[in-house]
Design an enzyme around this catalytic site. Structure first.
Site, PDB file in Angstrom:
ATOM      1  N   LYS A 119       0.813  -1.215   0.000  1.00 28.37           N
ATOM      2  CA  LYS A 119       0.000   0.000   0.000  1.00 28.37           C
ATOM      3  C   LYS A 119       0.846   1.264   0.000  1.00 28.37           C
ATOM      4  O   LYS A 119       0.358   2.336  -0.362  1.00 28.37           O
ATOM      5  CB  LYS A 119      -0.966  -0.007   1.188  1.00 28.37           C
ATOM      6  CG  LYS A 119      -1.991  -1.122   1.024  1.00 28.37           C
ATOM      7  CD  LYS A 119      -3.254  -0.935   1.804  1.00 28.37           C
ATOM      8  CE  LYS A 119      -4.309  -1.917   1.338  1.00 28.37           C
ATOM      9  NZ  LYS A 119      -4.975  -2.658   2.376  1.00 28.37           N
ATOM     10  N   LYS A 205      -5.607 -11.666  -5.049  1.00 27.56           N
ATOM     11  CA  LYS A 205      -6.723 -12.072  -4.190  1.00 27.56           C
ATOM     12  C   LYS A 205      -8.012 -11.336  -4.560  1.00 27.56           C
ATOM     13  O   LYS A 205      -7.950 -10.224  -5.087  1.00 27.56           O
ATOM     14  CB  LYS A 205      -6.329 -11.876  -2.722  1.00 27.56           C
ATOM     15  CG  LYS A 205      -6.893 -10.706  -2.011  1.00 27.56           C
ATOM     16  CD  LYS A 205      -6.583 -10.709  -0.522  1.00 27.56           C
ATOM     17  CE  LYS A 205      -6.923  -9.312  -0.021  1.00 27.56           C
ATOM     18  NZ  LYS A 205      -6.757  -9.065   1.370  1.00 27.56           N
ATOM     19  N   LYS A 208     -12.183  -6.315  -1.914  1.00 31.48           N
ATOM     20  CA  LYS A 208     -13.109  -5.198  -2.077  1.00 31.48           C
ATOM     21  C   LYS A 208     -12.372  -3.920  -2.461  1.00 31.48           C
ATOM     22  O   LYS A 208     -12.946  -2.999  -2.981  1.00 31.48           O
ATOM     23  CB  LYS A 208     -13.912  -5.002  -0.795  1.00 31.48           C
ATOM     24  CG  LYS A 208     -13.072  -4.932   0.461  1.00 31.48           C
ATOM     25  CD  LYS A 208     -13.900  -5.209   1.716  1.00 31.48           C
ATOM     26  CE  LYS A 208     -12.986  -5.429   2.912  1.00 31.48           C
ATOM     27  NZ  LYS A 208     -13.653  -5.947   4.076  1.00 31.48           N
TER      28      LYS A 208
END
Ligand code: TYM
Length: 343
Positions: A119, A205, A208
């Site tokens: 991130k 993966k 969301k």
């Protein structure tokens, strides 16, 4: 004597996916059905984690309530006396313990967390919460002396960090924390640890937070659309069915989805399909299972109201605050913030 604790949490900052359901929620429901006589089960709502790096503040509260309904619709019995369901932010001891743990976790350890590295790469505006949240997650677990933490594979590193800090503090202060079981022991106990991949890009993966509508099944998707996504999933040109995430990630993902929904060990599912070469048969089976799962889930969800969810939360949060505060007091005493447990 206190019963061993099973604990897990699901953030509510975006629509929940099939990955959340198969990786964490369904395994917890099954653990409750199997073990709730002999174990304490904590299904908590990590809402302080949900405000990390999001702009979705307006509907977070409603989404948190929806997550409680989601647990119930997936089969969790909210009235079971050995199960507690609570919001993290309604139990202030979580944040207090996180600060104490921060003083025992090294900067290098947090810098090595894969999620943080992913991130923060190529970004010059990384908030401290993204860096620091494994400490809060460790507090969520250690505050209740949880032994088993059924999570998807993406959380494995955070669980291992939790073990490391618990062992470090136990060595210094005596046995103040139950050390959660190793990843291998967790797998043996609950057959969780799934890694549901994107149906379109099975090397990553299902998530969301990634914009990947054709690869991601949301729990709110129309079951027929979800079925189509499975039927259109990316596979490969190998021509036989093997459980091999390196060379056949799409096929392995379908096998994994079948295994979790049918609640059968992956080896059984793999043996059943060994020797079969038709990818379309495998897709059909996975598509049928996903469609049925979502149809049943959504019809149960419609029967559970926000009021049901709120009543469950309010009943549990009062009790859980007592448990959490008692543990926090013990830690505060050990690290010298209080003179004694009566202080
Ligand atoms: P979160 O909210 O990202 O995900 C919630 C749970 O869903 C699992 N999961 C998956 N499992 C398999 N395949 C997938 N594609 C997939 N996507 C999500 C996650 O592994 C997780 O189990 N930090 C945690 C929340 C948390 C927590 C805790 C969990 C905070 N404190 C203490 C357990 C114990 C998180 O962000 O999960």
């Amino acid at each position: 004597m206190q019963k061993p604790v099973i604990l897990t949490g699901v953030r509510s900052n975006a629509d929940l996916t099939l990955g959340n359901l198969l990786g964490a929620i369904l395994p917890l429901v099954r653990l409750q059905q199997k073990y709730s006589q002999n174990y304490q089960i904590n299904a908590f709502l990590p809402d302080l984690h949900s405000i990390i790096g999001t702009n979705d503040f307006n509907d977070l509260y409603e989404r948190t309530i929806l997550t409680v309904r989601t647990y119930a619709a997936a089969g969790l019995d909210l009235k079971n006396t050995n199960t507690s369901i609570y919001r993290q932010s309604y139990v202030p001891a979580h944040s207090e313990l996180a600060w104490i743990l921060d003083c025992f976790i090294y900067y290098g350890e947090l810098s090595r967390m894969t999620q943080f590295k992913e991130k923060s790469e190529n970004s010059d505006s990384v908030i401290v919460g993204i860096f620091n949240y494994p400490a809060l997650m460790a507090a969520d677990i250690l505050l209740y002396d949880a032994s088993y933490v059924p999570v998807g594979e993406d959380q494995r590193q955070h669980l291992e960090l939790t073990r490391d800090v618990a062992i470090r503090m136990n060595n210094q202060f005596g046995d103040i924390f139950t050390v959660p079981k190793t990843w291998a022991e967790q797998m043996q106990f609950n057959n969780a640890g799934a890694r549901i991949r994107s149906l379109k890009h099975p090397e990553q993966k299902m998530s969301k937070s990634i914009q990947d509508p054709s690869g991601t099944i949301l729990l709110s998707d129309n079951p027929k659309d979800a079925r189509e996504k499975v039927l259109a999933s990316t596979t490969d040109s190998v021509g036989s069915i093997n459980y091999d995430y390196i060379n056949q990630p799409g096929i392995s993902n379908l096998l994994q989805i079948i295994s979790v929904i049918e609640n059968k060990p992956i080896d059984d599912v793999v043996s059943k399909w060994r020797g079969e070469s038709s990818y379309s048969k495998l897709k059909q089976e996975a598509a049928d299972l996903v469609e049925d799962l979502l149809t049943n889930f959504q019809s149960s969800l419609a029967g559970i109201t926000d009021q049901d969810a709120l009543s469950a939360l309010m009943a549990h949060e009062q009790n859980i605050n007592q448990v959490a505060n008692a543990k926090l007091k013990l830690i505060q005493t050990k690290v010298g913030l209080r003179a004694s447990l009566n202080d």
